[in-house]
Design a protein around this motif. Structure first.
Motif, PDB file in Angstrom:
ATOM      1  N   THR A  95       2.220  14.239  -3.564  1.00 21.15           N
ATOM      2  CA  THR A  95       1.593  15.150  -4.517  1.00 21.15           C
ATOM      3  C   THR A  95       0.883  14.354  -5.598  1.00 21.15           C
ATOM      4  OG1 THR A  95       3.591  15.274  -5.885  1.00 21.15           O
ATOM      5  CG2 THR A  95       3.373  16.888  -4.098  1.00 21.15           C
ATOM      6  N   GLU A  96      -0.011  15.038  -6.291  1.00 20.19           N
ATOM      7  CA  GLU A  96      -0.757  14.399  -7.382  1.00 20.19           C
ATOM      8  C   GLU A  96       0.158  14.096  -8.560  1.00 20.19           C
ATOM      9  OE1 GLU A  96      -4.868  15.145  -9.964  1.00 20.19           O
ATOM     10  OE2 GLU A  96      -4.109  16.669  -8.569  1.00 20.19           O
ATOM     11  N   GLU A  97       1.178  14.931  -8.779  1.00 20.78           N
ATOM     12  CA  GLU A  97       2.115  14.688  -9.874  1.00 20.78           C
ATOM     13  C   GLU A  97       2.905  13.408  -9.639  1.00 20.78           C
ATOM     14  OE1 GLU A  97       4.509  18.100 -10.254  1.00 20.78           O
ATOM     15  OE2 GLU A  97       2.868  19.453 -10.838  1.00 20.78           O
ATOM     16  N   ASP A  98       3.398  13.216  -8.401  1.00 20.36           N
ATOM     17  CA  ASP A  98       4.117  11.983  -8.091  1.00 20.36           C
ATOM     18  C   ASP A  98       3.201  10.772  -8.212  1.00 20.36           C
ATOM     19  OD1 ASP A  98       6.343  13.457  -7.597  1.00 20.36           O
ATOM     20  OD2 ASP A  98       6.108  13.482  -5.423  1.00 20.36           O
ATOM     21  N   PHE A  99       1.952  10.933  -7.816  1.00 18.37           N
ATOM     22  CA  PHE A  99       0.999   9.828  -7.933  1.00 18.37           C
ATOM     23  C   PHE A  99       0.821   9.414  -9.392  1.00 18.37           C
ATOM     24  CE2 PHE A  99      -3.382   8.454  -8.668  1.00 18.37           C
ATOM     25  CZ  PHE A  99      -3.464   7.365  -7.819  1.00 18.37           C
ATOM     26  N   SER A 100       0.651  10.393 -10.270  1.00 16.36           N
ATOM     27  CA  SER A 100       0.453  10.079 -11.686  1.00 16.36           C
ATOM     28  C   SER A 100       1.695   9.455 -12.300  1.00 16.36           C
ATOM     29  CB  SER A 100       0.069  11.361 -12.437  1.00 16.36           C
ATOM     30  OG  SER A 100      -1.108  11.921 -11.905  1.00 16.36           O
ATOM     31  N   SER A 101       2.880   9.999 -11.981  1.00 21.38           N
ATOM     32  CA  SER A 101       4.109   9.484 -12.585  1.00 21.38           C
ATOM     33  C   SER A 101       4.416   8.073 -12.107  1.00 21.38           C
ATOM     34  CB  SER A 101       5.275  10.421 -12.265  1.00 21.38           C
ATOM     35  OG  SER A 101       5.464  10.514 -10.867  1.00 21.38           O
ATOM     36  N   TRP A 102       4.256   7.802 -10.802  1.00 14.58           N
ATOM     37  CA  TRP A 102       4.517   6.450 -10.298  1.00 14.58           C
ATOM     38  C   TRP A 102       3.484   5.457 -10.834  1.00 14.58           C
ATOM     39  CZ3 TRP A 102       8.478   4.100  -8.301  1.00 14.58           C
ATOM     40  CH2 TRP A 102       9.455   4.824  -7.624  1.00 14.58           C
ATOM     41  N   HIS A 103       2.229   5.847 -10.853  1.00 16.61           N
ATOM     42  CA  HIS A 103       1.179   4.957 -11.357  1.00 16.61           C
ATOM     43  C   HIS A 103       1.431   4.614 -12.823  1.00 16.61           C
ATOM     44  CE1 HIS A 103      -2.869   3.562 -12.486  1.00 16.61           C
ATOM     45  NE2 HIS A 103      -3.032   3.298 -11.190  1.00 16.61           N
ATOM     46  N   GLN A 104       1.809   5.607 -13.608  1.00 17.32           N
ATOM     47  CA  GLN A 104       2.088   5.368 -15.033  1.00 17.32           C
ATOM     48  C   GLN A 104       3.332   4.503 -15.212  1.00 17.32           C
ATOM     49  OE1 GLN A 104       2.517   8.963 -17.233  1.00 17.32           O
ATOM     50  NE2 GLN A 104       2.773   7.955 -19.216  1.00 17.32           N
ATOM     51  N   ALA A 105       4.373   4.748 -14.404  1.00 14.52           N
ATOM     52  CA  ALA A 105       5.617   3.981 -14.545  1.00 14.52           C
ATOM     53  C   ALA A 105       5.406   2.513 -14.176  1.00 14.52           C
ATOM     54  CB  ALA A 105       6.706   4.605 -13.680  1.00 14.52           C
ATOM     55  N   ILE A 108       0.877  -1.178   0.000  1.00 16.66           N
ATOM     56  CA  ILE A 108       0.000   0.000   0.000  1.00 16.66           C
ATOM     57  C   ILE A 108       0.909   1.221   0.000  1.00 16.66           C
ATOM     58  CG2 ILE A 108      -1.857   1.185   1.185  1.00 16.66           C
ATOM     59  CD1 ILE A 108      -2.580  -1.435   2.515  1.00 16.66           C
ATOM     60  N   LEU A 109       0.897   1.962  -1.108  1.00 12.48           N
ATOM     61  CA  LEU A 109       1.819   3.069  -1.308  1.00 12.48           C
ATOM     62  C   LEU A 109       1.049   4.376  -1.372  1.00 12.48           C
ATOM     63  CD1 LEU A 109       4.037   1.409  -4.048  1.00 12.48           C
ATOM     64  CD2 LEU A 109       4.491   1.525  -1.607  1.00 12.48           C
ATOM     65  N   CYS A 110       1.743   5.449  -0.996  1.00 11.97           N
ATOM     66  CA  CYS A 110       1.130   6.773  -0.930  1.00 11.97           C
ATOM     67  C   CYS A 110       2.169   7.801  -1.369  1.00 11.97           C
ATOM     68  CB  CYS A 110       0.652   7.057   0.494  1.00 11.97           C
ATOM     69  SG  CYS A 110       0.021   8.725   0.760  1.00 11.97           S
ATOM     70  N   THR A 111       1.752   8.761  -2.169  1.00 14.94           N
ATOM     71  CA  THR A 111       2.630   9.848  -2.606  1.00 14.94           C
ATOM     72  C   THR A 111       2.148  11.154  -1.990  1.00 14.94           C
ATOM     73  OG1 THR A 111       1.331  10.267  -4.592  1.00 14.94           O
ATOM     74  CG2 THR A 111       3.136   8.674  -4.764  1.00 14.94           C
TER      75      THR A 111
END
Length: 636
Positions: free
Chosen positions: A598-608, A593-596
């Motif tokens: 900022t929203e930008e980090d969330f999008s970049s990690w989810h996409q990666a 269960i991971l948490c970022t």
């Protein structure tokens, strides 16, 4: 108008800069008023005594330099005086003078008190009429050093420092009042001093160095006598205690024997034996809930609150309680029975969260500031000890780091972004801290600089408690851990220090739990770690921090190259994470269960991670398909 040398206030500068008493007494202000008066004589030389210990470190020298600059504005200051009424060697004082002169550009010369420093101080540092003092070089301007103007006898040889009754064995006793001539001290100083050692003048030989010292062979010391008396008192008290305990045991035994052997009678008025057993009905009440020591986190306290509420409800159901109006009002928390204290209400943290921050860790919470001109309202208290506290907005410091026991305030955020409140306990090696805090976002008017009174706080916060996360910040260890030793050695042998081609690397917050166990929504289950995503092999690695990538190695790995690997966005309201940007990566029974932040980090990690799962599975399927085609051709 005659030539004169002034030595101003021995040790006053050192006491004024280092001692609270000197600051409160206004030493610096008094000396600033005296300097223009003393320097009015053009033929005078004015030396300010600074205390030799103020020149031992560069920081203290800087403080003395700034103080002398202040004095120079008031009048003419020639230099400084060292070793006044002390026993430090002339060579040691010369070195300090040269060091201070190099720092100040040789603006201040020195004079050294040589009245009793010929042999230097003895270990132990006795200051009161030291029996090892020695008469030094007489007053002269022949110092063989350009930075030292004079050797002076500032302390009159033989002048007593006092009776020295409560001092150690190195102090000569019976010196009388301070300033009185002490023949015994002068005789010993002469026999050990400059005139006898260099000029070969005869000794007085009136006293020896061992005069007034306690006997070592013929008697018993006061310490040993005190220990013997204390041991005797302890043995006497212990004997009395054991005797009383034995007597009580014997009395109980005699009473039991008499009660058992006494004849039974059914006559009216006959008293039954004291030890006759009677069965009482067992109470139907539930046991009173108990609290564990050292548990102050909000999750545990909420669980105990529920147990206490159930226990009170059970009490209210009893007939004896329901018929008593006073007990009813008390158990139902009637406000008329409570005595409130206005000071306690002001200091109490309303709607607070309590966390325990262990030694070597820091605890942070992140609040998303939606618009500029918003503000963060915070209030926290600790139990007994202070803790480091700071506030940052987008890596910009809003609240400067300070160590506080309790603090309440409001800071304005000029821009929107992520505001982080951090409580730091990394400077502590042996104590955990308990912090009770509350923080919320307040939208403020740009014109009035005051909070709006339209209930916007509830709309922004949603009445949710912000869960924080823990970060290990204390890295210095006395011993090298086995895992770090093995990983470091293998990296040097095999050459693992080469940089890996990561698809993504950065910090995230992970919840430390397992799928088999229910999720615990506590503040101490979220930890900030460093993650790397190996796109070529499809491996997500978790490290303690960024430095651990080339030091200890990963703490955990999650292989994404599997058919049962899934990536999903989690419901932040159910998990109560530090931020709303939460997602899960699951492979079989293992789930992260991971948490970022900022929203930008969330999008970049989810996409990666999505890209890595797709590429690894596609590459594996493509290789298997190519292999099956080759096998078919071979069969043909």
């Amino acid at each position: 108008t005659r030539p004169v040398i002034y030595i101003m206030e021995p040790d006053a500068v050192g006491l004024a800069l280092k001692d609270d008493c000197g600051k409160k007494s206004g030493y610096i202000d008094n000396m600033s008023k005296a300097i223009p008066v003393l320097s009015g004589n053009n033929n005078s030389l004015l030396y300010v005594d600074v205390g030799y210990w103020m020149l031992e470190t560069e920081y203290n020298q800087t403080m003395v330099k700034e103080t002398l600059k202040q004095f120079t504005t008031e009048g003419r200051v020639t230099g400084i005086a060292l070793d006044t009424s002390n026993y430090r060697n002339t060579s040691e004082m010369t070195a300090m003078c040269e060091s201070f002169g190099n720092m100040t550009g040789n603006n201040y010369h020195c004079v050294i008190d040589t009245s009793r420093n010929y042999r230097g101080p003895k270990s132990g540092g006795e200051w009161c009429n030291s029996r090892y003092a020695a008469l030094g070089v007489p007053s002269t301007n022949n110092t063989a050093n350009n930075m030292i103007d004079y050797f002076l006898w500032l302390k009159t040889p033989g002048e007593s420092d006092g009776a020295c009754v409560n001092n150690g064995d190195d102090a000569l006793k019976g010196g009388g009042t301070p300033g009185q001539f002490f023949p015994k001290a002068f005789s010993l100083m002469w026999d050990r001093g400059y005139f006898v050692d260099v000029l070969k003048i005869a000794k007085f030989n009136e006293y020896s160095d061992s005069v007034d010292l306690p006997q070592t062979g013929g008697g018993i010391s006061y310490l040993a006598l005190g220990i013997i008396i204390a041991c005797c008192v302890v043995f006497i008290v212990l004997g009395i205690f054991l005797k009383r305990r034995y007597d009580a045991k014997q009395a109980r035994r005699r009473y039991v024997n008499n009660a058992v052997t006494a004849p039974r009678t059914e006559e009216a008025g006959t008293r039954k034996p004291y030890l006759s057993l009677k069965k009482y009905p067992r109470s139907s009440l539930d046991p009173l809930p108990s609290l564990k020591l050292g548990r102050y986190d909000s999750t545990y306290l909420e669980m105990k609150y529920a147990e206490f509420d159930a226990y009170i409800a059970h009490l209210l159901a009893l007939d004896a309680v329901s018929t008593c109006d006073l007990l009813n009002r008390f158990l139902r928390d009637d406000s008329s029975l409570l005595v409130s204290d206005a000071s306690d209400e002001e200091d109490a943290v309303v709607d607070a969260t309590t966390v325990t921050i262990r030694k070597g860790e820091s605890y942070s919470i992140s609040l998303e500031v939606p618009t500029p001109n918003a503000a963060i309202s915070y209030h926290f208290t600790t139990r007994k000890h202070d803790i480091g506290f700071t506030i940052t907005l987008n890596e910009e410091t809003l609240q400067v780091y300070s160590r506080e026991v309790a603090l309440k305030g409001l800071v304005r955020c000029s821009n929107a972004g992520i505001c982080t409140l951090t409580w730091d306990n990394s400077y502590v090696w042996h104590r955990s801290k308990v912090v009770t805090y509350h923080a919320e976002i307040v939208l403020m008017s740009p014109r009035t600089q005051s909070p709006k009174k339209t209930g916007i706080n509830e709309a922004v916060d949603g009445n949710e408690r912000h869960t924080g996360f823990i970060e290990h910040t204390q890295r210095t260890s006395l011993l090298l851990s086995p895992r770090r030793l093995v990983n470091t050695s293998m990296r040097r042998i095999i050459g693992w220090d080469k940089h890996e081609a990561w698809l993504k690397a950065g910090s995230m917050i992970i919840q430390r739990t397992k799928v088999k166990k229910p999720l615990v929504h506590a503040a101490d289950t979220w930890y900030r770690k460093w993650f790397t995503l190996d796109g070529a092999n499809g491996v997500l690695r978790c490290y303690d921090n960024q430095a651990s990538v080339t030091r200890e190695g990963p703490q955990a790995r999650l292989k994404l190259a599997a058919s049962n690997t899934s990536l999903s966005v989690a419901d932040a309201r159910q998990l109560h994470g530090p931020t709303p940007y939460i997602f899960t990566v699951q492979r079989g029974k293992t789930m992260w269960i991971l948490c970022t932040e900022t929203e930008e980090d969330f999008s970049s990690w989810h996409q990666a991670i999505s890209k890595s799962i797709f590429l690894v599975n596609w590459s594996a399927g493509h290789e298997n398909g190519a292999k099956s085609d080759d096998d078919e051709e071979n069969d043909v």
